[in-house]
Design a protein around this motif. Structure first.
Motif, PDB file in Angstrom:
ATOM      1  N   ALA A   1       0.826  -1.212   0.000  1.00 35.98           N
ATOM      2  CA  ALA A   1       0.000   0.000   0.000  1.00 35.98           C
ATOM      3  C   ALA A   1       0.859   1.260   0.000  1.00 35.98           C
ATOM      4  O   ALA A   1       0.517   2.254  -0.648  1.00 35.98           O
ATOM      5  N   ILE A   2       1.971   1.196   0.700  1.00 37.98           N
ATOM      6  CA  ILE A   2       2.853   2.363   0.788  1.00 37.98           C
ATOM      7  C   ILE A   2       3.622   2.572  -0.515  1.00 37.98           C
ATOM      8  O   ILE A   2       3.785   3.702  -0.975  1.00 37.98           O
TER       9      ILE A   2
ATOM     10  N   ARG B   1       9.321  -3.122 -17.571  1.00 35.26           N
ATOM     11  CA  ARG B   1       9.925  -4.459 -17.568  1.00 35.26           C
ATOM     12  C   ARG B   1      11.043  -4.526 -16.528  1.00 35.26           C
ATOM     13  O   ARG B   1      11.195  -5.520 -15.828  1.00 35.26           O
ATOM     14  N   ALA B   2      11.833  -3.467 -16.402  1.00 36.33           N
ATOM     15  CA  ALA B   2      12.900  -3.427 -15.394  1.00 36.33           C
ATOM     16  C   ALA B   2      12.311  -3.457 -13.990  1.00 36.33           C
ATOM     17  O   ALA B   2      12.862  -4.110 -13.094  1.00 36.33           O
ATOM     18  N   VAL B   3      11.197  -2.777 -13.793  1.00 38.04           N
ATOM     19  CA  VAL B   3      10.520  -2.811 -12.486  1.00 38.04           C
ATOM     20  C   VAL B   3      10.059  -4.235 -12.184  1.00 38.04           C
ATOM     21  O   VAL B   3      10.205  -4.729 -11.064  1.00 38.04           O
ATOM     22  N   LEU B   4       9.519  -4.916 -13.188  1.00 31.14           N
ATOM     23  CA  LEU B   4       9.061  -6.293 -13.001  1.00 31.14           C
ATOM     24  C   LEU B   4      10.226  -7.209 -12.640  1.00 31.14           C
ATOM     25  O   LEU B   4      10.144  -7.995 -11.690  1.00 31.14           O
ATOM     26  N   VAL B   5      11.312  -7.117 -13.380  1.00 27.82           N
ATOM     27  CA  VAL B   5      12.474  -7.973 -13.120  1.00 27.82           C
ATOM     28  C   VAL B   5      13.022  -7.705 -11.719  1.00 27.82           C
ATOM     29  O   VAL B   5      13.311  -8.639 -10.963  1.00 27.82           O
ATOM     30  N   MET B   6      13.163  -6.437 -11.354  1.00 22.62           N
ATOM     31  CA  MET B   6      13.686  -6.097 -10.027  1.00 22.62           C
ATOM     32  C   MET B   6      12.726  -6.585  -8.939  1.00 22.62           C
ATOM     33  O   MET B   6      13.172  -7.113  -7.911  1.00 22.62           O
ATOM     34  N   SER B   7      11.451  -6.463  -9.160  1.00 19.96           N
ATOM     35  CA  SER B   7      10.461  -6.905  -8.172  1.00 19.96           C
ATOM     36  C   SER B   7      10.505  -8.421  -7.988  1.00 19.96           C
ATOM     37  O   SER B   7      10.441  -8.921  -6.861  1.00 19.96           O
ATOM     38  N   LEU B   8      10.625  -9.145  -9.085  1.00 21.90           N
ATOM     39  CA  LEU B   8      10.733 -10.604  -8.993  1.00 21.90           C
ATOM     40  C   LEU B   8      12.007 -11.007  -8.258  1.00 21.90           C
ATOM     41  O   LEU B   8      12.000 -11.929  -7.439  1.00 21.90           O
ATOM     42  N   ALA B   9      13.099 -10.300  -8.538  1.00 24.27           N
ATOM     43  CA  ALA B   9      14.363 -10.600  -7.853  1.00 24.27           C
ATOM     44  C   ALA B   9      14.244 -10.327  -6.357  1.00 24.27           C
ATOM     45  O   ALA B   9      14.686 -11.135  -5.528  1.00 24.27           O
ATOM     46  N   ILE B  10      13.647  -9.207  -6.012  1.00 28.10           N
ATOM     47  CA  ILE B  10      13.455  -8.870  -4.590  1.00 28.10           C
ATOM     48  C   ILE B  10      12.640  -9.952  -3.900  1.00 28.10           C
ATOM     49  O   ILE B  10      12.997 -10.425  -2.820  1.00 28.10           O
TER      50      ILE B  10
ATOM     51  N   PHE C   1       7.682  -7.714   4.847  1.00 26.59           N
ATOM     52  CA  PHE C   1       7.574  -6.336   4.365  1.00 26.59           C
ATOM     53  C   PHE C   1       8.245  -6.220   2.996  1.00 26.59           C
ATOM     54  O   PHE C   1       7.694  -5.624   2.067  1.00 26.59           O
ATOM     55  N   VAL C   2       9.423  -6.790   2.862  1.00 34.78           N
ATOM     56  CA  VAL C   2      10.157  -6.754   1.596  1.00 34.78           C
ATOM     57  C   VAL C   2       9.355  -7.446   0.497  1.00 34.78           C
ATOM     58  O   VAL C   2       9.294  -6.964  -0.645  1.00 34.78           O
ATOM     59  N   ILE C   3       8.718  -8.561   0.826  1.00 29.69           N
ATOM     60  CA  ILE C   3       7.864  -9.260  -0.143  1.00 29.69           C
ATOM     61  C   ILE C   3       6.747  -8.332  -0.621  1.00 29.69           C
ATOM     62  O   ILE C   3       6.410  -8.306  -1.807  1.00 29.69           O
ATOM     63  N   GLY C   4       6.172  -7.558   0.282  1.00 27.81           N
ATOM     64  CA  GLY C   4       5.117  -6.620  -0.099  1.00 27.81           C
ATOM     65  C   GLY C   4       5.600  -5.585  -1.101  1.00 27.81           C
ATOM     66  O   GLY C   4       4.880  -5.235  -2.043  1.00 27.81           O
ATOM     67  N   VAL C   5       6.817  -5.107  -0.929  1.00 28.13           N
ATOM     68  CA  VAL C   5       7.397  -4.153  -1.892  1.00 28.13           C
ATOM     69  C   VAL C   5       7.535  -4.833  -3.253  1.00 28.13           C
ATOM     70  O   VAL C   5       7.183  -4.260  -4.290  1.00 28.13           O
ATOM     71  N   GLY C   6       8.028  -6.062  -3.248  1.00 26.62           N
ATOM     72  CA  GLY C   6       8.169  -6.796  -4.498  1.00 26.62           C
ATOM     73  C   GLY C   6       6.830  -7.055  -5.176  1.00 26.62           C
ATOM     74  O   GLY C   6       6.698  -6.911  -6.395  1.00 26.62           O
TER      75      GLY C   6
ATOM     76  N   ALA D   1       4.133  -5.264  -4.888  1.00 25.97           N
ATOM     77  CA  ALA D   1       3.642  -3.985  -5.406  1.00 25.97           C
ATOM     78  C   ALA D   1       4.279  -3.680  -6.751  1.00 25.97           C
ATOM     79  O   ALA D   1       3.596  -3.309  -7.712  1.00 25.97           O
ATOM     80  N   GLY D   2       5.589  -3.840  -6.832  1.00 27.77           N
ATOM     81  CA  GLY D   2       6.282  -3.570  -8.089  1.00 27.77           C
ATOM     82  C   GLY D   2       5.845  -4.509  -9.203  1.00 27.77           C
ATOM     83  O   GLY D   2       5.667  -4.088 -10.352  1.00 27.77           O
ATOM     84  N   ALA D   3       5.663  -5.780  -8.872  1.00 26.29           N
ATOM     85  CA  ALA D   3       5.223  -6.739  -9.883  1.00 26.29           C
ATOM     86  C   ALA D   3       3.817  -6.402 -10.374  1.00 26.29           C
ATOM     87  O   ALA D   3       3.548  -6.436 -11.579  1.00 26.29           O
ATOM     88  N   ALA D   4       2.936  -6.079  -9.456  1.00 23.27           N
ATOM     89  CA  ALA D   4       1.543  -5.792  -9.837  1.00 23.27           C
ATOM     90  C   ALA D   4       1.454  -4.570 -10.746  1.00 23.27           C
ATOM     91  O   ALA D   4       0.776  -4.616 -11.785  1.00 23.27           O
ATOM     92  N   VAL D   5       2.127  -3.492 -10.379  1.00 27.58           N
ATOM     93  CA  VAL D   5       2.009  -2.284 -11.200  1.00 27.58           C
ATOM     94  C   VAL D   5       2.719  -2.445 -12.530  1.00 27.58           C
ATOM     95  O   VAL D   5       2.226  -1.979 -13.561  1.00 27.58           O
ATOM     96  N   SER D   6       3.857  -3.128 -12.542  1.00 24.92           N
ATOM     97  CA  SER D   6       4.568  -3.281 -13.809  1.00 24.92           C
ATOM     98  C   SER D   6       3.796  -4.188 -14.761  1.00 24.92           C
ATOM     99  O   SER D   6       3.746  -3.919 -15.966  1.00 24.92           O
ATOM    100  N   VAL D   7       3.179  -5.248 -14.250  1.00 27.23           N
ATOM    101  CA  VAL D   7       2.368  -6.108 -15.107  1.00 27.23           C
ATOM    102  C   VAL D   7       1.170  -5.324 -15.657  1.00 27.23           C
ATOM    103  O   VAL D   7       0.811  -5.478 -16.833  1.00 27.23           O
ATOM    104  N   ALA D   8       0.591  -4.463 -14.858  1.00 29.08           N
ATOM    105  CA  ALA D   8      -0.526  -3.646 -15.351  1.00 29.08           C
ATOM    106  C   ALA D   8      -0.063  -2.702 -16.456  1.00 29.08           C
ATOM    107  O   ALA D   8      -0.726  -2.575 -17.497  1.00 29.08           O
TER     108      ALA D   8
END
Length: 158
Positions: free
Chosen positions: A18-19, A34-43, A65-70, A72-79
């Motif tokens: 959410a944050i 795509r870079a956001v997605l890759v970084m989020s998956l790595a995280i 908490f770290v998983i939540g950040v990942g 978030a990044g995956a969800a928005v980048s896929v959208a």
């Protein structure tokens, strides 16, 4: 009286999502989604491994908490990538398929995860999730996934 222990273990992830979702979404819009997605998956993949091993509840919650950040990044980048990959007028179908896949995952994932945890233990669940998440990285980097639709030339508009 406090929240149940399971609520404490899962709450940091959604809070982190959410944050960070607005910031990561804005970044994915302006930069390379795509870079956001890759970084989020790595995280996520890297944060899942220690969760199988940690003995401290506080450290475990930090990784949640770290998983939540990942997530978030995956969800928005896929959208963002989904929108870039469909023609104008087909967004409803694309986001409908995206939501259906997500809902299928939310339904099937816990059943498969419970089976794995029952058969091999909870640490195996985190390790399997890490492997699956990390395997997605080369696929996300592939140009075959999320191919942007070329905008028609001005004279070709229908």
């Amino acid at each position: 009286m406090g929240a149940p222990a399971s609520g404490r273990a899962t709450a940091p992830g959604p809070r982190a999502a959410a944050i960070t979702t607005p910031t990561l979404g804005s970044y994915a819009d302006r930069r390379d989604a795509r870079a956001v997605l890759v970084m989020s998956l790595a995280i996520m993949g890297l944060a899942l491994v220690p969760q199988a091993l940690v003995q401290s509840a506080v450290v475990f919650l930090v990784f949640r908490f770290v998983i939540g950040v990942g997530l978030a990044g995956a969800a928005v980048s896929v959208a963002v990538l989904t929108r870039a990959g469909v023609e104008t007028g087909a967004e409803g179908r694309a986001f409908g398929a995206l939501a259906a896949a997500q809902n299928l995952g939310w339904g099937v994932g816990p059943i498969l995860g419970a089976g794995l945890a029952a058969a091999a233990g909870i640490p195996a669940l985190f390790l399997a999730a890490a492997v699956i998440t990390l395997v997605l990285i080369p696929l996300a980097m592939s140009r075959g996934w999320f191919v942007p639709v070329e905008a028609p030339a001005v004279g070709q508009l229908s």
